[in-house]
Design an enzyme around this catalytic site. Structure first.
Site, PDB file in Angstrom:
ATOM      1  N   PHE A 137      14.255  -3.407  -9.603  1.00 36.24           N
ATOM      2  CA  PHE A 137      14.757  -4.502  -8.763  1.00 36.24           C
ATOM      3  C   PHE A 137      13.565  -5.378  -8.395  1.00 36.24           C
ATOM      4  O   PHE A 137      12.646  -4.926  -7.705  1.00 36.24           O
ATOM      5  CB  PHE A 137      15.372  -3.867  -7.519  1.00 36.24           C
ATOM      6  CG  PHE A 137      15.808  -4.793  -6.417  1.00 36.24           C
ATOM      7  CD1 PHE A 137      17.085  -5.358  -6.428  1.00 36.24           C
ATOM      8  CD2 PHE A 137      14.979  -5.057  -5.333  1.00 36.24           C
ATOM      9  CE1 PHE A 137      17.507  -6.168  -5.377  1.00 36.24           C
ATOM     10  CE2 PHE A 137      15.402  -5.873  -4.287  1.00 36.24           C
ATOM     11  CZ  PHE A 137      16.661  -6.429  -4.306  1.00 36.24           C
ATOM     12  N   GLY A 138      13.561  -6.603  -8.887  1.00 36.80           N
ATOM     13  CA  GLY A 138      12.416  -7.475  -8.655  1.00 36.80           C
ATOM     14  C   GLY A 138      12.708  -8.544  -7.625  1.00 36.80           C
ATOM     15  O   GLY A 138      13.320  -9.575  -7.936  1.00 36.80           O
ATOM     16  N   GLY A 145       6.123 -10.224   0.662  1.00 38.90           N
ATOM     17  CA  GLY A 145       7.435  -9.607   0.511  1.00 38.90           C
ATOM     18  C   GLY A 145       8.343  -9.782   1.719  1.00 38.90           C
ATOM     19  O   GLY A 145       9.566  -9.728   1.602  1.00 38.90           O
ATOM     20  N   ILE A 171       6.908  -3.289  -7.892  1.00 40.82           N
ATOM     21  CA  ILE A 171       8.284  -3.022  -8.312  1.00 40.82           C
ATOM     22  C   ILE A 171       8.439  -1.570  -8.780  1.00 40.82           C
ATOM     23  O   ILE A 171       7.878  -1.173  -9.823  1.00 40.82           O
ATOM     24  CB  ILE A 171       8.722  -4.016  -9.416  1.00 40.82           C
ATOM     25  CG1 ILE A 171       8.480  -5.452  -8.944  1.00 40.82           C
ATOM     26  CG2 ILE A 171      10.183  -3.778  -9.800  1.00 40.82           C
ATOM     27  CD1 ILE A 171       9.145  -5.834  -7.622  1.00 40.82           C
ATOM     28  N   CYS A 246      21.825  -5.758  -1.275  1.00 38.38           N
ATOM     29  CA  CYS A 246      21.312  -4.567  -1.983  1.00 38.38           C
ATOM     30  C   CYS A 246      20.375  -3.790  -1.059  1.00 38.38           C
ATOM     31  O   CYS A 246      20.419  -2.554  -0.986  1.00 38.38           O
ATOM     32  CB  CYS A 246      20.525  -4.960  -3.226  1.00 38.38           C
ATOM     33  SG  CYS A 246      21.428  -5.955  -4.400  1.00 38.38           S
ATOM     34  N   GLU A 371      11.164  -2.101   1.658  1.00 42.92           N
ATOM     35  CA  GLU A 371      12.526  -2.344   2.169  1.00 42.92           C
ATOM     36  C   GLU A 371      12.495  -2.887   3.594  1.00 42.92           C
ATOM     37  O   GLU A 371      13.327  -2.539   4.427  1.00 42.92           O
ATOM     38  CB  GLU A 371      13.345  -1.056   2.144  1.00 42.92           C
ATOM     39  CG  GLU A 371      13.384  -0.409   0.790  1.00 42.92           C
ATOM     40  CD  GLU A 371      14.562  -0.858  -0.038  1.00 42.92           C
ATOM     41  OE1 GLU A 371      15.430  -1.562   0.498  1.00 42.92           O
ATOM     42  OE2 GLU A 371      14.582  -0.513  -1.215  1.00 42.92           O
TER      43      GLU A 371
HETATM   44  C1  LIG Z   1       5.366   1.808  -3.264  1.00 47.69           C
HETATM   45  C2  LIG Z   1       6.122   0.514  -3.093  1.00 47.69           C
HETATM   46  C3  LIG Z   1       7.280   0.286  -3.844  1.00 47.69           C
HETATM   47  C4  LIG Z   1       7.968  -0.932  -3.713  1.00 47.69           C
HETATM   48  N1  LIG Z   1       9.085  -1.155  -4.489  1.00 47.69           N
HETATM   49  C5  LIG Z   1       9.657  -2.405  -4.490  1.00 47.69           C
HETATM   50  C6  LIG Z   1      10.728  -2.720  -5.397  1.00 47.69           C
HETATM   51  O1  LIG Z   1      11.203  -1.859  -6.153  1.00 47.69           O
HETATM   52  N2  LIG Z   1      11.207  -3.989  -5.428  1.00 47.69           N
HETATM   53  C7  LIG Z   1      10.721  -4.970  -4.603  1.00 47.69           C
HETATM   54  O2  LIG Z   1      11.203  -6.101  -4.673  1.00 47.69           O
HETATM   55  N3  LIG Z   1       9.711  -4.698  -3.713  1.00 47.69           N
HETATM   56  C8  LIG Z   1       9.172  -3.445  -3.649  1.00 47.69           C
HETATM   57  N4  LIG Z   1       8.138  -3.156  -2.771  1.00 47.69           N
HETATM   58  C9  LIG Z   1       7.596  -4.243  -1.948  1.00 47.69           C
HETATM   59  C10 LIG Z   1       7.909  -4.110  -0.473  1.00 47.69           C
HETATM   60  O3  LIG Z   1       9.264  -4.350  -0.217  1.00 47.69           O
HETATM   61  C11 LIG Z   1       6.974  -5.083   0.270  1.00 47.69           C
HETATM   62  O4  LIG Z   1       5.666  -4.540   0.176  1.00 47.69           O
HETATM   63  C12 LIG Z   1       7.344  -5.277   1.722  1.00 47.69           C
HETATM   64  O5  LIG Z   1       8.525  -6.037   1.833  1.00 47.69           O
HETATM   65  C13 LIG Z   1       6.236  -6.006   2.515  1.00 47.69           C
HETATM   66  O6  LIG Z   1       5.805  -7.129   1.823  1.00 47.69           O
HETATM   67  P1  LIG Z   1       4.238  -7.354   1.617  1.00 47.69           P
HETATM   68  O7  LIG Z   1       3.648  -6.113   1.074  1.00 47.69           O
HETATM   69  O8  LIG Z   1       4.073  -8.596   0.815  1.00 47.69           O
HETATM   70  O9  LIG Z   1       3.656  -7.561   3.083  1.00 47.69           O
HETATM   71  P2  LIG Z   1       3.672  -8.946   3.913  1.00 47.69           P
HETATM   72  O10 LIG Z   1       5.038  -9.555   3.857  1.00 47.69           O
HETATM   73  O11 LIG Z   1       2.518  -9.766   3.481  1.00 47.69           O
HETATM   74  O12 LIG Z   1       3.406  -8.407   5.408  1.00 47.69           O
HETATM   75  C14 LIG Z   1       2.093  -8.057   5.857  1.00 47.69           C
HETATM   76  C15 LIG Z   1       2.159  -7.631   7.329  1.00 47.69           C
HETATM   77  O13 LIG Z   1       2.632  -8.725   8.115  1.00 47.69           O
HETATM   78  C16 LIG Z   1       3.699  -8.289   8.954  1.00 47.69           C
HETATM   79  N5  LIG Z   1       4.603  -9.413   9.190  1.00 47.69           N
HETATM   80  C17 LIG Z   1       5.352 -10.067   8.276  1.00 47.69           C
HETATM   81  N6  LIG Z   1       6.043 -11.069   8.852  1.00 47.69           N
HETATM   82  C18 LIG Z   1       5.706 -11.046  10.177  1.00 47.69           C
HETATM   83  C19 LIG Z   1       6.076 -11.842  11.315  1.00 47.69           C
HETATM   84  N7  LIG Z   1       6.956 -12.854  11.215  1.00 47.69           N
HETATM   85  N8  LIG Z   1       5.536 -11.536  12.510  1.00 47.69           N
HETATM   86  C20 LIG Z   1       4.667 -10.519  12.626  1.00 47.69           C
HETATM   87  N9  LIG Z   1       4.255  -9.735  11.594  1.00 47.69           N
HETATM   88  C21 LIG Z   1       4.787 -10.006  10.392  1.00 47.69           C
HETATM   89  C22 LIG Z   1       4.354  -7.163   8.164  1.00 47.69           C
HETATM   90  O14 LIG Z   1       5.091  -6.317   9.043  1.00 47.69           O
HETATM   91  C23 LIG Z   1       3.132  -6.469   7.572  1.00 47.69           C
HETATM   92  O15 LIG Z   1       2.566  -5.603   8.520  1.00 47.69           O
HETATM   93  C24 LIG Z   1       7.478  -1.931  -2.822  1.00 47.69           C
HETATM   94  C25 LIG Z   1       6.346  -1.656  -2.045  1.00 47.69           C
HETATM   95  C26 LIG Z   1       5.672  -0.454  -2.173  1.00 47.69           C
HETATM   96  C27 LIG Z   1       4.453  -0.199  -1.337  1.00 47.69           C
END
Ligand SMILES: Cc1cc2nc3c(=O)[nH]c(=O)nc-3n(C[C@H](O)[C@H](O)[C@H](O)COP(=O)(O)OP(=O)(O)OC[C@H]3O[C@@H](n4cnc5c(N)ncnc54)[C@H](O)[C@@H]3O)c2cc1C
Length: 391
Positions: A137-138, A145, A171, A246, A371
């Site tokens: 799921f991308g 994220g 992903i 989803c 998630e």
């Molecule tokens: C092992 C693993 C598997 C994964 N699998 C998938 C997958 O299959 N498909 C997929 O699509 N994604 C997947 N992900 C991605 C995951 O969903 C994202 O890492 C997650 O949504 C956070 O996004 P980011 O890492 O870009 O962090 P960012 O969005 O950059 O956030 C960084 C920090 O800022 C904080 N933050 C964000 N917005 C705010 C705000 N408005 N106010 C205050 N703080 C804030 C967050 O809480 C976090 O602490 C996976 C991640 C991991 C680690």
């Protein structure tokens, strides 16, 4: 299970098990047997080797655990409580195994079933239920994220086809998937595309050196002028509602899954502290340790009751995504705190993979992040309470 003099089950103090129907209890028992006999013996080594144990896929499929909530298409058609129990038992072994099943079931099979054409459903769902086709799921992109409205991956019309460009990050199953459900911007809004592994211009690169979810494959996906036919677009949804619906399914399963990881940690420390003699008495006879064990039990019990009620609400068709946010936040935080504390209670042994807490602890650092991070779920509740979007 830990040896105990208590008449209550230390891992189920409020007897949530007694609330289950016969079918739900049977599903739990079946998955628990598989986890004890087949999964637990493999997952520690898989974590250490940084590989996903692909040999378990056929067994998981044989038990009907892939797309278990879907009716028809060779799927088991089980209710939400059963799905939750499946996640709980699998994550007792390792979050990586539960992640595989969550992604395949909630993030790939669910949108194909909910939004796909009949042809897409016939092509993918039975093969995915049998574990013969793997999905990913991308949604997440390198630029952040937490804010999926900022997706840059885009698809442009070219005759009856679409040309896809962009990239996805983090992903699960990415480099082992036969098909990726990819969310991309179009002139008419966000759409889901089923991108197949051999489509020219599509590449997946595994992310190495993770210290968390090492028994799960995580990859970056790249789309360089990938030509996708109209028949591979999910026709039933446009906009963020698609991927967010989803995520609601998957997050629901996670609320249960992390309980399994926490139970494994509590089980380990109950046993360890009754065997470990310090200052002439078992560690479990000290007040400080009992307070910490009691606190773990309080958190697990609260998490179990939240997930059970959430599942009942979901099966009545009354689920609100902010309820899932509260449970995802609460239960992941509880499980991570329990795993960290369990690691500490084991002293130096706690840093060894011979004991489960450090592996669960490291895994849960991902589970509390993916998630929707803890902060994102807190902001969802804040919005629910105030009506104000503070993201
Ligand atoms: C092992 C693993 C598997 C994964 N699998 C998938 C997958 O299959 N498909 C997929 O699509 N994604 C997947 N992900 C991605 C995951 O969903 C994202 O890492 C997650 O949504 C956070 O996004 P980011 O890492 O870009 O962090 P960012 O969005 O950059 O956030 C960084 C920090 O800022 C904080 N933050 C964000 N917005 C705010 C705000 N408005 N106010 C205050 N703080 C804030 C967050 O809480 C976090 O602490 C996976 C991640 C991991 C680690």
């Amino acid at each position: 299970m830990a040896a105990t003099n208590s008449r209550l089950n230390p891992l189920d103090l409020f007897n949530v098990r007694s609330e289950l129907s016969e079918e739900e209890a049977m599903v739990q028992d079946t998955v628990a047997r598989f986890v004890d006999d087949r999964a637990i013996p493999k997952m520690r080594e898989a974590f250490e080797q940084h590989v996903f144990p692909r040999e378990l896929i056929a067994e998981v499929a044989e038990l009907g655990l892939l797309g278990s909530s879907i009716e028809g298409y060779d799927c088991a058609g089980l209710n939400s409580i059963c799905y939750g129990l499946i996640c709980q038992e699998l994550e007792r072994a390792d979050s990586g195994l539960r992640s595989f099943v969550s992604v395949q079931s909630s993030l790939v099979m669910y949108p194909i079933h909910a939004y796909g054409s009949e042809e897409q459903k016939q092509r993918w769902l039975p093969a995915m239920a049998r574990g013969e086709a793997i999905g990913c799921f991308g949604l997440t992109e390198p630029q952040g994220g937490s804010d999926p409205s900022n997706i840059k991956t885009n698809a442009k019309r070219d005759g009856t086809d679409w040309i896809l460009n962009g990239s996805k990050m983090w992903i699960t199953n990415g480099s082992v998937a036969d098909a990726a459900v990819v969310w991309a911007q179009t002139d008419t809004g966000l759409k889901g595309f089923i991108v197949e592994k051999d489509m020219p211009g599509f590449t997946a690169q595994e992310i190495e050196n993770k210290f968390s979810l090492r028994a799960s494959v995580t990859a970056a996906l790249f789309f360089d002028d990938v030509r996708v036919p109209e028949t591979s677009v999910l026709p039933g949804v446009t906009g963020l509602k698609g991927p967010l619906s989803c995520l609601t399914q998957a997050r629901y399963g996670i609320t249960w899954g992390v309980i399994g990881a926490a139970q494994a940690c509590l089980d380990e420390v109950i046993r360890y502290t009754s065997d470990r003699i310090l200052f002439g008495r078992p560690l479990s006879h000290t007040q400080a340790i009992q307070l910490r064990l009691a606190d773990m039990s309080r958190r697990i019990t609260t998490a179990q009751l939240l997930s059970l009620q959430l599942g009942r609400i979901k099966d009545r068709g009354e689920l609100n995504p902010s309820q899932v946010s509260l449970a995802k936040w609460n239960n992941c935080r509880a499980a991570l705190d329990i795993a960290r504390d369990a690691r500490d209670i084991l002293g130096a042994s706690g840093i060894s993979a011979e004991y489960v807490p450090i592996r669960h602890m490291l895994n849960l650092e991902s589970v509390i992040t993916y998630e929707g991070t803890e902060t994102i779920h807190q902001l969802v509740i804040g919005k629910e309470l105030t009506g104000v979007n503070a993201f």
